[in-house]
Design an enzyme around this catalytic site. Structure first.
Site, PDB file in Angstrom:
ATOM      1  N   ILE A  67     -12.772 -19.430  10.510  1.00 20.72           N
ATOM      2  CA  ILE A  67     -12.237 -18.327  11.312  1.00 20.72           C
ATOM      3  C   ILE A  67     -12.758 -18.350  12.752  1.00 20.72           C
ATOM      4  CG2 ILE A  67     -13.917 -16.546  10.592  1.00 20.72           C
ATOM      5  CD1 ILE A  67     -10.121 -16.023  11.179  1.00 20.72           C
ATOM      6  N   ASP A  68     -14.060 -18.578  12.936  1.00 20.56           N
ATOM      7  CA  ASP A  68     -14.580 -18.688  14.306  1.00 20.56           C
ATOM      8  C   ASP A  68     -15.921 -19.402  14.303  1.00 20.56           C
ATOM      9  OD1 ASP A  68     -16.263 -16.629  13.407  1.00 20.56           O
ATOM     10  OD2 ASP A  68     -15.897 -15.309  15.117  1.00 20.56           O
ATOM     11  N   PRO A  69     -16.474 -19.709  15.478  1.00 20.72           N
ATOM     12  CA  PRO A  69     -17.703 -20.503  15.533  1.00 20.72           C
ATOM     13  C   PRO A  69     -18.909 -19.768  14.943  1.00 20.72           C
ATOM     14  CG  PRO A  69     -16.604 -20.433  17.683  1.00 20.72           C
ATOM     15  CD  PRO A  69     -15.952 -19.402  16.822  1.00 20.72           C
ATOM     16  N   THR A 130     -19.942 -12.305  14.874  1.00 20.81           N
ATOM     17  CA  THR A 130     -18.775 -13.042  14.381  1.00 20.81           C
ATOM     18  C   THR A 130     -17.484 -12.233  14.557  1.00 20.81           C
ATOM     19  OG1 THR A 130     -17.887 -14.232  12.481  1.00 20.81           O
ATOM     20  CG2 THR A 130     -19.123 -12.261  11.999  1.00 20.81           C
ATOM     21  N   LYS A 131     -16.420 -12.916  14.830  1.00 16.70           N
ATOM     22  CA  LYS A 131     -15.064 -12.354  15.008  1.00 16.70           C
ATOM     23  C   LYS A 131     -14.936 -11.352  16.155  1.00 16.70           C
ATOM     24  CE  LYS A 131     -14.866 -11.957  10.462  1.00 16.70           C
ATOM     25  NZ  LYS A 131     -14.490 -11.746   9.079  1.00 16.70           N
TER      26      LYS A 131
END
EC number: 3.2.2.27
Length: 218
Positions: A67-69, A130-131
């Site tokens: 979904i993301d780093p 995150t996100k």
């Protein structure tokens, strides 16, 4: 390699020819949102947001998508952890170890496997959160993943909740697996057989299987 300029850091985006069809839109979309997301300290740093655009797509059969780093120490290469401390890549390596029988390894990197492109849906997050940049990347994320799915046979998304509606966002008819996130509770990822299933799906599509053992670092 080609390059384009953008109005904000990283100022120049270097990319492989295979990304050419989406670059004008990418520049336009990034210039719209960059000033917002660059208010934060980011993971990865802006110079590494677009590193994966240096990867060709014509030789890829599988996209492994998170979904993301990592909220800290993102390298721009999804799941990459140079000191091999991140839970996600350790769980992925452990899963591949069970599948292949390889046990004496010091690391694992999806980016060095023939036929595989690791990808993050959102290309950055605020350091430690995150996100946190989802809203800024949304248009770019759809654009780039849609372009990737024109080239690969299988899209493997890690995260049942994060990717619950991913099929609705895709316009290309790509075989999509939505599996557990490597950090999912109750060791659900351990029971996930997606890496094996991917090779079965490739075979059905008359494509060569992925040699997952190529990702090990010794």
């Amino acid at each position: 390699m080609n390059s384009v300029t953008v109005s904000h850091a990283p100022y120049t985006i270097t990319y492989h020819d295979d990304w050419e069809p989406v670059m004008n839109q990418l520049v336009e979309f990034y210039n719209e949102v960059a000033s917002w997301l660059l208010r934060d300290e980011t993971s990865p740093i802006p110079d590494k947001f677009f590193i994966q655009l240096k990867q060709p797509l014509r030789n890829k059969r599988v996209c492994v998508c998170g979904i993301d780093p990592y909220p800290k120490d993102g390298t721009g290469v999804p799941f990459e952890s140079p000191n091999f401390t991140k839970k996600s890549i350790k769980e992925i390596a452990s899963s591949i170890s069970r599948l292949t029988g390889v046990i004496d390894y010091k690391g694992y990197n999806l980016n060095i496997i023939d036929g595989v492109i690791p990808w993050n849906y959102y290309l950055s997050c605020k350091l430690g959160e995150t996100k946190s940049h989802a809203i800024y990347w949304d248009k770019i994320s759809k654009l780039l993943l849609h372009h990737i799915t024109k080239h690969v046979s299988v899209l493997y998304c890690l995260g049942k909740t994060d990717f619950s509606n991913i099929r609705a966002k895709l316009e290309s008819p790509v075989t999509t697996i939505v599996g557990y996130h490597p950090a999912a509770r109750d060791r659900q990822f351990e029971k996930d057989r997606s890496f094996e299933i991917i090779n079965v799906l490739l075979e059905l599509d008359n494509k060569a299987p992925i040699n997952w053992a190529q990702g090990f670092i010794y």
